[in-house]
Motif scaffolding. Structure first.
Motif, PDB file in Angstrom:
ATOM      1  N   ALA A  67       0.809  -1.223   0.000  1.00 46.57           N
ATOM      2  CA  ALA A  67       0.000   0.000   0.000  1.00 46.57           C
ATOM      3  C   ALA A  67       0.842   1.272   0.000  1.00 46.57           C
ATOM      4  O   ALA A  67       0.329   2.354  -0.278  1.00 46.57           O
ATOM      5  N   ALA A  68       2.137   1.141   0.284  1.00 46.08           N
ATOM      6  CA  ALA A  68       3.005   2.325   0.349  1.00 46.08           C
ATOM      7  C   ALA A  68       3.219   2.968  -1.016  1.00 46.08           C
ATOM      8  O   ALA A  68       3.607   4.126  -1.106  1.00 46.08           O
ATOM      9  N   SER A  69       2.958   2.201  -2.098  1.00 43.29           N
ATOM     10  CA  SER A  69       3.113   2.747  -3.450  1.00 43.29           C
ATOM     11  C   SER A  69       2.079   2.122  -4.376  1.00 43.29           C
ATOM     12  O   SER A  69       1.956   0.897  -4.417  1.00 43.29           O
ATOM     13  N   PRO A  70       1.326   2.952  -5.134  1.00 45.26           N
ATOM     14  CA  PRO A  70       0.311   2.400  -6.049  1.00 45.26           C
ATOM     15  C   PRO A  70       0.891   1.470  -7.108  1.00 45.26           C
ATOM     16  O   PRO A  70       0.163   0.637  -7.664  1.00 45.26           O
ATOM     17  N   ALA A  71       2.196   1.582  -7.388  1.00 46.33           N
ATOM     18  CA  ALA A  71       2.804   0.758  -8.431  1.00 46.33           C
ATOM     19  C   ALA A  71       3.225  -0.620  -7.930  1.00 46.33           C
ATOM     20  O   ALA A  71       3.548  -1.494  -8.723  1.00 46.33           O
TER      21      ALA A  71
END
Length: 230
Positions: A67-71
């Protein structure tokens, strides 16, 4: 490792598949806890973590990192997809693909004779580079179908088996699989592994492959794209 052993050890199966898939694509790999991960350097530039039936606590830790990065992507190999879809929703992740399956085959059942094309307009070529075996069918300058395979121990991992829309329903997917199996057979393989789309599942089932688990791809992205297509 025999197909029967792999099916009994889903985590071991996943590790073998990730090693072969990453080998096919030239990806760097690492581990996240007890699970494998690969850096998708040619697409998102982010890590994708693969977990087989993680516990609730393991899932929560992996989901928080995802969840820390959409990618970032978290891919779950499971026979209880509804459980992990519910856990994902609680952790703020979205299901971006739930139609794929992991499939396996005993390579002794596969046709490993070099295939030939009855259509003179189509040409088959095979090659090998850095341990990756490639097969490609062309019609003139246009690629009609292609695929690749990478051997991990005694397991052949197939990837990117693609037939272009204009050339579908002509048996080229089966031909590519035969060409790749012929190349892999030189390395004394016992099992084959691949990740199959819904359409691909029909082809591979016809060729004798069996489904061992469903595949869920999860991310924090809200753009609705199907990450299985990249």
């Amino acid at each position: 490792m025999s197909p029967e052993t792999l099916v009994e050890d889903i985590t071991g199966l996943l590790e073998v598949w990730v090693a072969g898939w990453a080998g096919c694509r030239g990806y760097q790999t690492t581990t996240e806890g007890r699970f494998p991960a690969a850096l998708r350097s040619d697409t998102s530039g982010e890590w994708e973590v693969f977990a087989s039936e993680p516990t609730d606590d393991e899932f929560a830790a992996l989901a928080a990192r995802t969840a820390a990065s959409p990618a970032r992507v978290l891919t779950i190999l499971t026979n209880d997809p509804s459980r992990y879809a519910a856990l994902a929703a609680r952790q703020g992740l979205n299901v971006t693909s739930d139609s794929q399956t992991m499939m396996i085959v005993d390579m002794e059942t596969q046709d490993t004779e070099d295939p030939w094309l009855s259509d003179d307009d189509l040409k088959l070529s095979t090659s090998e580079q850095n341990g990756v075996h490639y097969a490609e069918v062309r019609s003139g300058d246009a690629v009609a179908a292609s695929g690749r395979v990478f051997v991990v121990g005694d397991t052949a991992v197939f990837d990117k088996i693609i037939t272009e829309p204009a050339f579908q329903r002509r048996g080229l997917g089966s031909l590519i699989m035969r060409a790749l199996a012929a190349q892999a057979s030189g390395q004394d393989v016992r099992s084959g592994l691949l990740l199959a789309s819904r359409d691909g599942q029909k082809l591979y089932s016809h060729l004798g492959w069996s489904t061992v688990a469903r595949v869920l791809m999860l991310s924090a992205s809200h753009d609705g794209s199907d990450l299985s297509l990249s």
